[in-house]
Design an enzyme around this catalytic site. Structure first.
Site, short mmCIF file in Angstrom:
data_model
loop_
_atom_site.label_atom_id
_atom_site.label_comp_id
_atom_site.label_asym_id
_atom_site.label_seq_id
_atom_site.Cartn_x
_atom_site.Cartn_y
_atom_site.Cartn_z
N ARG A 1 0.86 -1.18 0.00
CA ARG A 1 0.00 0.00 0.00
C ARG A 1 0.90 1.24 0.00
NH1 ARG A 1 -2.54 3.28 4.89
NH2 ARG A 1 -3.97 4.62 3.73
N ARG B 1 -8.81 14.20 13.11
CA ARG B 1 -8.61 15.23 12.10
C ARG B 1 -9.81 16.15 12.05
NH1 ARG B 1 -7.17 10.74 8.06
NH2 ARG B 1 -5.01 10.23 8.59
N GLU C 1 -9.26 -3.96 1.87
CA GLU C 1 -8.20 -3.36 1.06
C GLU C 1 -7.08 -4.36 0.81
OE1 GLU C 1 -7.62 1.03 2.43
OE2 GLU C 1 -8.61 -0.04 4.06
#
Length: 404
Positions: A88, A242, A389
């Site tokens: 990745r 965030r 993923e």
């Protein structure tokens, strides 16, 4: 896929290392590893096989050292044949529009793109270097988070800033979570095609990856046409730590009042904002949901802001699609937090999304089509589709190795 065996899937984060041996056909894991606190003296690696989990202390605590230690251990185990190594990589810039086999030139380009992802690309590159050193006879493949979003039209990826910033510095929207969005949108299209014959090439999907990091993407006919994250993973939805969307003048104001540097302020926007800042308690939705149910005002506020921002972005993304066939929810929160899904659907009723409480309680697992959490009938639906993923990285790796 004609080969049988497993792919080594490597994911080096800013302070962690993840590794799994993935069967690219079934998705089964013969082994998985998680290295934590990488870069500190307290670095440890948890290795899980069919026999259970054991914790080891790597000989070196850098990304490269920890991964090399794990890979050497891996070679001593009785495991399926290794077909290749998939990595990745967070930022592929405008250079990489898809997954690629790694050579020295590709590795150099990943390093060059570190300016756009200074916390991630150097770690990703270290993982590639370590794996190539230990497994030099295997093909290595880089799978980029940003690649899926390279199909966005210029209208949707350009910022209204001086042209020099774009032309010389690459300032534009790149988007992240592309591997998850690609896997989930493909799976949702398959489910809807099998359920009622919908043509995947015409489907209008909004995929919302909701976890500690969050992003939503408009997927038209299998292609990303708009997304919420921007130059970095900081833009868009409220996340665990965030801030998401923010007036950039806030940075100037805080710097003026506190004397802190831009770097220090951006670090706070990444690591001590979001749900954590709003609640004053935690960045974990499970904790916040429990405290909100007890009446904690900060937990309530955090969840309300999180859901409001998510709903606002989902609705906005339908503009890029010209409609909506399905809202697809994934990620740790999207797959498991039924209360958050319920709050989100309440705010999106004007799009025709009406919650089926029983289906939502069961996370869509007993629904037809699979994953559906809205009431049956005409119009758009919402569905839960688990992401994977690592499986997509494994499949991309095998596809490139077999076509080499």
């Amino acid at each position: 896929m004609s080969s049988s065996g497993s792919v080594v899937v490597v994911n080096c984060g800013s302070s962690s290392v993840k590794l799994a041996l993935v069967d690219p056909v079934t998705g089964e894991r013969a082994l998985s590893c998680l290295g934590e606190r990488i870069g500190s003296p307290d670095a440890v690696v948890h290795m899980t096989t069919a026999e259970g989990t054991r914790t080891i202390t790597p000989a070196a605590t850098t990304h490269r050292g920890a991964l090399a230690h794990v890979l050497q251990r891996l070679l001593d185990l009785d495991l399926p044949p290794l077909l290749g190594v998939g990595h990745r990589v967070v930022q592929g810039g405008q250079v990489f529009r898809g997954s690629v086999r790694v050579d020295d030139r590709v590795l150099a380009q990943i390093h060059e793109l570190s300016a756009l992802a200074p916390l991630h690309n150097p770690a990703n590159a270290s993982g590639i270097e370590a794996a190539r050193a230990v497994l030099p006879d295997l093909e290595h493949v880089a799978v980029f988070d940003t690649a899926f979003h390279q199909t966005m039209p210029e209208t949707n990826y350009r910022y209204a800033v001086p042209a020099r910033w774009y032309e010389e510095f690459g300032v534009r929207r790149y988007g992240m979570h592309g591997t998850s969005h690609r896997f989930v949108s493909q799976r949702a299209a398959q489910v809807l095609h099998e359920a009622d014959g919908r043509d995947p090439k015409e489907l209008k999907l909004v995929v919302a990856h909701l976890g500690n990091g969050c992003s939503a993407t408009a997927v038209l006919g299998g292609r990303s046409v708009d997304t919420t994250m921007g130059l970095t993973p900081l833009e868009g939805l409220v996340m665990g730590t965030r801030s998401g969307d923010l007036d950039p003048a806030v940075v100037e104001l805080v710097a003026d009042r506190t004397g802190e540097s831009v770097t220090e302020i951006v670090k706070q926007l990444n690591s001590s904002s979001g749900l954590l800042a709003l609640s004053g308690l935690s960045n974990d939705v499970r904790t916040l949901s429990g405290k909100a149910a007890e009446g904690h005002p900060g937990a309530r506020l955090a969840l309300d802001v999180f859901v409001h921002r998510a709903a606002k972005h989902v609705a906005a993304l339908t503009v890029s699609l010209g409609g909506l066939d399905a809202l697809v929810l994934t990620g740790g929160i999207g797959e498991n937090a039924k209360n958050v899904r319920s709050m989100l659907l309440q705010r999106l009723q004007h799009l025709g999304l009406r919650e089926d409480p029983a289906a939502n309680d069961a996370h869509g697992r007993e629904s037809t089509p699979p994953g559906r959490i809205t009431v049956p009938g005409p119009g758009p639906l919402a569905m839960v589709v688990p992401t994977d993923e690592e499986l997509l990285i494994a499949r991309d790796t095998v596809a490139l190795v077999e076509n080499a």
